[in-house]
Design a protein around this motif. Structure first.
Motif, PDB file in Angstrom:
ATOM      1  N   ILE A 147       0.844  -1.202   0.000  1.00  0.00           N
ATOM      2  CA  ILE A 147       0.000   0.000   0.000  1.00  0.00           C
ATOM      3  C   ILE A 147       0.880   1.252   0.000  1.00  0.00           C
ATOM      4  CG2 ILE A 147      -1.610   1.352   1.423  1.00  0.00           C
ATOM      5  CD1 ILE A 147      -2.886  -1.401   2.195  1.00  0.00           C
ATOM      6  N   LYS A 148       1.949   1.230   0.797  1.00  0.00           N
ATOM      7  CA  LYS A 148       2.887   2.364   0.814  1.00  0.00           C
ATOM      8  C   LYS A 148       3.576   2.517  -0.541  1.00  0.00           C
ATOM      9  CE  LYS A 148       4.287   4.581   3.866  1.00  0.00           C
ATOM     10  NZ  LYS A 148       3.938   5.962   4.204  1.00  0.00           N
ATOM     11  N   VAL A 149       3.965   1.409  -1.152  1.00  0.00           N
ATOM     12  CA  VAL A 149       4.615   1.454  -2.465  1.00  0.00           C
ATOM     13  C   VAL A 149       3.671   2.077  -3.490  1.00  0.00           C
ATOM     14  CG1 VAL A 149       5.514   0.053  -4.369  1.00  0.00           C
ATOM     15  CG2 VAL A 149       6.163  -0.491  -2.012  1.00  0.00           C
ATOM     16  N   ILE A 150       2.422   1.665  -3.459  1.00  0.00           N
ATOM     17  CA  ILE A 150       1.437   2.207  -4.400  1.00  0.00           C
ATOM     18  C   ILE A 150       1.238   3.701  -4.152  1.00  0.00           C
ATOM     19  CG2 ILE A 150      -1.004   2.144  -5.069  1.00  0.00           C
ATOM     20  CD1 ILE A 150      -0.815  -0.948  -4.595  1.00  0.00           C
ATOM     21  N   GLU A 151       1.229   4.108  -2.895  1.00  0.00           N
ATOM     22  CA  GLU A 151       1.140   5.540  -2.566  1.00  0.00           C
ATOM     23  C   GLU A 151       2.313   6.296  -3.204  1.00  0.00           C
ATOM     24  OE1 GLU A 151       1.699   8.412   1.357  1.00  0.00           O
ATOM     25  OE2 GLU A 151       1.289   6.285   1.671  1.00  0.00           O
ATOM     26  N   TYR A 152       3.501   5.723  -3.100  1.00  0.00           N
ATOM     27  CA  TYR A 152       4.696   6.327  -3.698  1.00  0.00           C
ATOM     28  C   TYR A 152       4.547   6.416  -5.218  1.00  0.00           C
ATOM     29  CZ  TYR A 152       9.597   6.869  -5.055  1.00  0.00           C
ATOM     30  OH  TYR A 152      10.771   7.316  -5.618  1.00  0.00           O
ATOM     31  N   TRP A 153       4.132   5.325  -5.828  1.00  0.00           N
ATOM     32  CA  TRP A 153       3.970   5.300  -7.285  1.00  0.00           C
ATOM     33  C   TRP A 153       2.937   6.317  -7.753  1.00  0.00           C
ATOM     34  CZ3 TRP A 153       3.600  -0.735  -7.939  1.00  0.00           C
ATOM     35  CH2 TRP A 153       4.884  -1.284  -7.853  1.00  0.00           C
ATOM     36  N   LYS A 154       1.822   6.405  -7.031  1.00  0.00           N
ATOM     37  CA  LYS A 154       0.773   7.360  -7.410  1.00  0.00           C
ATOM     38  C   LYS A 154       1.306   8.787  -7.384  1.00  0.00           C
ATOM     39  CE  LYS A 154      -3.461   4.915  -6.163  1.00  0.00           C
ATOM     40  NZ  LYS A 154      -4.621   4.892  -5.241  1.00  0.00           N
ATOM     41  N   LYS A 155       2.016   9.120  -6.327  1.00  0.00           N
ATOM     42  CA  LYS A 155       2.550  10.479  -6.208  1.00  0.00           C
ATOM     43  C   LYS A 155       3.537  10.766  -7.333  1.00  0.00           C
ATOM     44  CE  LYS A 155       2.664  14.310  -3.893  1.00  0.00           C
ATOM     45  NZ  LYS A 155       1.439  15.097  -3.725  1.00  0.00           N
ATOM     46  N   HIS A 156       4.375   9.795  -7.628  1.00  0.00           N
ATOM     47  CA  HIS A 156       5.392   9.995  -8.660  1.00  0.00           C
ATOM     48  C   HIS A 156       4.827   9.939 -10.079  1.00  0.00           C
ATOM     49  CE1 HIS A 156       9.365  10.282  -6.648  1.00  0.00           C
ATOM     50  NE2 HIS A 156       8.607   9.946  -5.616  1.00  0.00           N
ATOM     51  N   SER A 157       3.593   9.520 -10.221  1.00  0.00           N
ATOM     52  CA  SER A 157       2.984   9.496 -11.555  1.00  0.00           C
ATOM     53  C   SER A 157       2.028  10.668 -11.777  1.00  0.00           C
ATOM     54  CB  SER A 157       2.246   8.170 -11.779  1.00  0.00           C
ATOM     55  OG  SER A 157       1.156   8.055 -10.893  1.00  0.00           O
ATOM     56  N   GLU A 158       1.862  11.516 -10.756  1.00  0.00           N
ATOM     57  CA  GLU A 158       0.986  12.684 -10.898  1.00  0.00           C
ATOM     58  C   GLU A 158       1.520  13.622 -11.970  1.00  0.00           C
ATOM     59  OE1 GLU A 158       0.316  14.805  -7.249  1.00  0.00           O
ATOM     60  OE2 GLU A 158      -0.562  13.056  -6.267  1.00  0.00           O
ATOM     61  N   LYS A 159       0.614  14.171 -12.718  1.00  0.00           N
ATOM     62  CA  LYS A 159       0.980  15.144 -13.756  1.00  0.00           C
ATOM     63  C   LYS A 159       1.166  16.519 -13.118  1.00  0.00           C
ATOM     64  CE  LYS A 159       0.235  12.326 -17.252  1.00  0.00           C
ATOM     65  NZ  LYS A 159       1.331  11.526 -17.643  1.00  0.00           N
ATOM     66  N   GLY A 160       2.139  17.251 -13.609  1.00  0.00           N
ATOM     67  CA  GLY A 160       2.337  18.632 -13.191  1.00  0.00           C
ATOM     68  C   GLY A 160       2.957  18.824 -11.820  1.00  0.00           C
ATOM     69  N   ILE A 161       3.481  17.783 -11.230  1.00  0.00           N
ATOM     70  CA  ILE A 161       4.107  17.925  -9.909  1.00  0.00           C
ATOM     71  C   ILE A 161       5.577  18.297 -10.106  1.00  0.00           C
ATOM     72  CG2 ILE A 161       4.663  15.479  -9.666  1.00  0.00           C
ATOM     73  CD1 ILE A 161       3.883  15.836  -6.664  1.00  0.00           C
ATOM     74  N   SER A 162       6.023  19.260  -9.333  1.00  0.00           N
ATOM     75  CA  SER A 162       7.398  19.742  -9.496  1.00  0.00           C
ATOM     76  C   SER A 162       8.398  18.801  -8.823  1.00  0.00           C
ATOM     77  CB  SER A 162       7.540  21.145  -8.906  1.00  0.00           C
ATOM     78  OG  SER A 162       7.510  21.089  -7.495  1.00  0.00           O
ATOM     79  N   GLU A 163       9.640  18.959  -9.212  1.00  0.00           N
ATOM     80  CA  GLU A 163      10.723  18.158  -8.620  1.00  0.00           C
ATOM     81  C   GLU A 163      10.860  18.465  -7.128  1.00  0.00           C
ATOM     82  OE1 GLU A 163      13.285  15.090  -9.062  1.00  0.00           O
ATOM     83  OE2 GLU A 163      12.153  15.969 -10.710  1.00  0.00           O
ATOM     84  N   ASP A 164      10.677  19.732  -6.765  1.00  0.00           N
ATOM     85  CA  ASP A 164      10.741  20.117  -5.346  1.00  0.00           C
ATOM     86  C   ASP A 164       9.633  19.448  -4.538  1.00  0.00           C
ATOM     87  OD1 ASP A 164      12.982  21.688  -5.657  1.00  0.00           O
ATOM     88  OD2 ASP A 164      11.859  23.576  -5.835  1.00  0.00           O
ATOM     89  N   GLU A 165       8.436  19.403  -5.114  1.00  0.00           N
ATOM     90  CA  GLU A 165       7.321  18.744  -4.429  1.00  0.00           C
ATOM     91  C   GLU A 165       7.597  17.256  -4.247  1.00  0.00           C
ATOM     92  OE1 GLU A 165       3.284  21.116  -5.586  1.00  0.00           O
ATOM     93  OE2 GLU A 165       4.374  20.187  -7.261  1.00  0.00           O
ATOM     94  N   LEU A 166       8.162  16.635  -5.265  1.00  0.00           N
ATOM     95  CA  LEU A 166       8.500  15.209  -5.154  1.00  0.00           C
ATOM     96  C   LEU A 166       9.587  14.979  -4.111  1.00  0.00           C
ATOM     97  CD1 LEU A 166       8.445  13.780  -8.790  1.00  0.00           C
ATOM     98  CD2 LEU A 166       6.880  13.289  -6.914  1.00  0.00           C
ATOM     99  N   ASN A 167      10.575  15.850  -4.087  1.00  0.00           N
ATOM    100  CA  ASN A 167      11.641  15.714  -3.085  1.00  0.00           C
ATOM    101  C   ASN A 167      11.088  15.849  -1.672  1.00  0.00           C
ATOM    102  OD1 ASN A 167      13.659  15.277  -4.975  1.00  0.00           O
ATOM    103  ND2 ASN A 167      14.189  17.437  -5.125  1.00  0.00           N
ATOM    104  N   THR A 168      10.185  16.798  -1.481  1.00  0.00           N
ATOM    105  CA  THR A 168       9.552  16.975  -0.168  1.00  0.00           C
ATOM    106  C   THR A 168       8.720  15.750   0.186  1.00  0.00           C
ATOM    107  OG1 THR A 168       9.496  19.370  -0.445  1.00  0.00           O
ATOM    108  CG2 THR A 168       7.982  18.430   1.173  1.00  0.00           C
TER     109      THR A 168
END
Length: 107
Positions: free
Chosen positions: A19-40
């Motif tokens: 479930i945590k892995v899927i949460e990670y994948w979902k966040k990293h597959s979002e459109k329009g998310i900045s690199e800073d947001e992903l790092n945070t």
């Protein structure tokens, strides 16, 4: 026990970890998310109990997810370094205090 049709057998990954892995994948597959947001997100994502973090390391390896593996292993290194520094500071402090205690006892 009958297996669900289309189920993927992953003996090395627990369901709560997946479930945590899927949460990670979902966040990293979002459109329009900045690199800073992903790092945070990544920094907050790995702030887990060390056993949960270990489970994520195992899952990332089992799933061959290099990005997740990098993020989780980096956190393990950071935590290890912090623990080492804490132990060193405690040891150093005890070395400095011990002679002072002995001197006080003599006087």
């Amino acid at each position: 026990m009958a297996e669900a049709e289309g189920a993927i057998h992953m003996p090395n990954v627990r369901s709560d970890t997946m479930i945590k892995v899927i949460e990670y994948w979902k966040k990293h597959s979002e459109k329009g998310i900045s690199e800073d947001e992903l790092n945070t997100f990544d920094k907050n994502f790995v702030k887990l109990h060390h056993l949960e973090l270990f489970e994520l390391v195992v899952a990332a390896d089992f799933l061959a997810d290099e990005e997740l593996s990098h993020v989780t292993c980096e956190e393990v290194l950071i935590e290890s370094k912090e623990k080492h520094q804490q132990k060193y500071m405690m040891y150093s402090t005890s070395i400095m205090i011990l002679p002072l205690e002995n001197e006080v006892k003599r006087n």
